[in-house]
Design a protein around this motif. Sequence first.
Motif, PDB file in Angstrom:
ATOM      1  N   GLN A  31       0.831  -1.205   0.000  1.00 21.05           N
ATOM      2  CA  GLN A  31       0.000   0.000   0.000  1.00 21.05           C
ATOM      3  C   GLN A  31       0.866   1.257   0.000  1.00 21.05           C
ATOM      4  O   GLN A  31       0.686   2.147  -0.830  1.00 21.05           O
ATOM      5  CB  GLN A  31      -0.857   0.062   1.270  1.00 21.05           C
ATOM      6  N   SER A  57     -11.148   2.007  -9.352  1.00 20.91           N
ATOM      7  CA  SER A  57     -11.697   1.430  -8.122  1.00 20.91           C
ATOM      8  C   SER A  57     -10.781   0.349  -7.564  1.00 20.91           C
ATOM      9  O   SER A  57     -10.650   0.206  -6.337  1.00 20.91           O
ATOM     10  CB  SER A  57     -13.103   0.871  -8.357  1.00 20.91           C
ATOM     11  N   ASN A  58     -10.108  -0.401  -8.428  1.00 16.71           N
ATOM     12  CA  ASN A  58      -9.159  -1.419  -7.960  1.00 16.71           C
ATOM     13  C   ASN A  58      -7.914  -0.773  -7.363  1.00 16.71           C
ATOM     14  O   ASN A  58      -7.383  -1.258  -6.359  1.00 16.71           O
ATOM     15  CB  ASN A  58      -8.782  -2.369  -9.092  1.00 16.71           C
ATOM     16  N   SER A  60      -7.842   2.113  -5.916  1.00 18.85           N
ATOM     17  CA  SER A  60      -8.302   2.626  -4.628  1.00 18.85           C
ATOM     18  C   SER A  60      -8.355   1.512  -3.579  1.00 18.85           C
ATOM     19  O   SER A  60      -7.914   1.697  -2.441  1.00 18.85           O
ATOM     20  CB  SER A  60      -9.684   3.262  -4.777  1.00 18.85           C
ATOM     21  N   ARG A  61      -8.893   0.355  -3.957  1.00 15.39           N
ATOM     22  CA  ARG A  61      -8.974  -0.766  -3.013  1.00 15.39           C
ATOM     23  C   ARG A  61      -7.579  -1.195  -2.541  1.00 15.39           C
ATOM     24  O   ARG A  61      -7.381  -1.497  -1.370  1.00 15.39           O
ATOM     25  CB  ARG A  61      -9.691  -1.953  -3.656  1.00 15.39           C
ATOM     26  N   ILE A  62      -6.628  -1.227  -3.458  1.00 17.30           N
ATOM     27  CA  ILE A  62      -5.258  -1.607  -3.091  1.00 17.30           C
ATOM     28  C   ILE A  62      -4.681  -0.576  -2.131  1.00 17.30           C
ATOM     29  O   ILE A  62      -4.133  -0.918  -1.089  1.00 17.30           O
ATOM     30  CB  ILE A  62      -4.362  -1.746  -4.341  1.00 17.30           C
ATOM     31  N   ASN A  64      -6.182   1.450  -0.189  1.00 16.63           N
ATOM     32  CA  ASN A  64      -6.900   1.495   1.085  1.00 16.63           C
ATOM     33  C   ASN A  64      -6.774   0.210   1.891  1.00 16.63           C
ATOM     34  O   ASN A  64      -7.323   0.100   2.978  1.00 16.63           O
ATOM     35  CB  ASN A  64      -8.378   1.817   0.851  1.00 16.63           C
ATOM     36  N   ASN A  66      -7.890  -2.774   1.005  1.00 16.73           N
ATOM     37  CA  ASN A  66      -9.047  -3.646   0.860  1.00 16.73           C
ATOM     38  C   ASN A  66      -8.864  -4.700  -0.216  1.00 16.73           C
ATOM     39  O   ASN A  66      -9.782  -5.460  -0.495  1.00 16.73           O
ATOM     40  CB  ASN A  66     -10.297  -2.808   0.563  1.00 16.73           C
ATOM     41  N   ALA A  67      -7.690  -4.726  -0.847  1.00 21.87           N
ATOM     42  CA  ALA A  67      -7.391  -5.735  -1.868  1.00 21.87           C
ATOM     43  C   ALA A  67      -5.881  -5.930  -1.925  1.00 21.87           C
ATOM     44  O   ALA A  67      -5.119  -4.995  -1.716  1.00 21.87           O
ATOM     45  CB  ALA A  67      -7.909  -5.289  -3.228  1.00 21.87           C
TER      46      ALA A  67
END
Length: 90
Positions: A31, A57-58, A60-62, A64, A66-67
């Motif tokens: 991250q 969106s992917n 962002s998920r990484i 944050n 969340n992925a």
Amino acid sequence: MSDFRKSLEKNLKDPEFKAEWDALELEYQIQAELIRARIESRMTQAELSKKSGIRQSNISRIENGNALPKLDTLQALATAMGKKLKISMV
């Protein structure tokens, strides 16, 4: 020292908390490194998305936490930022 760092130091004395923290260290590093590289490249998530082909969106998920990205995703993001993906064992 920030309140976060003080709290973290205190919590890391708890063996159960430390074990969980250590287990997630690689994810935190990914991250932080992605965010650092993107900012250094002066790119928004949207710009990085357009250049890399990875959905915003992917990204962002990484960023944050969340992925967890696959290596090919990290490679695409690095290339889009003009960087080289490097993995090492220490």
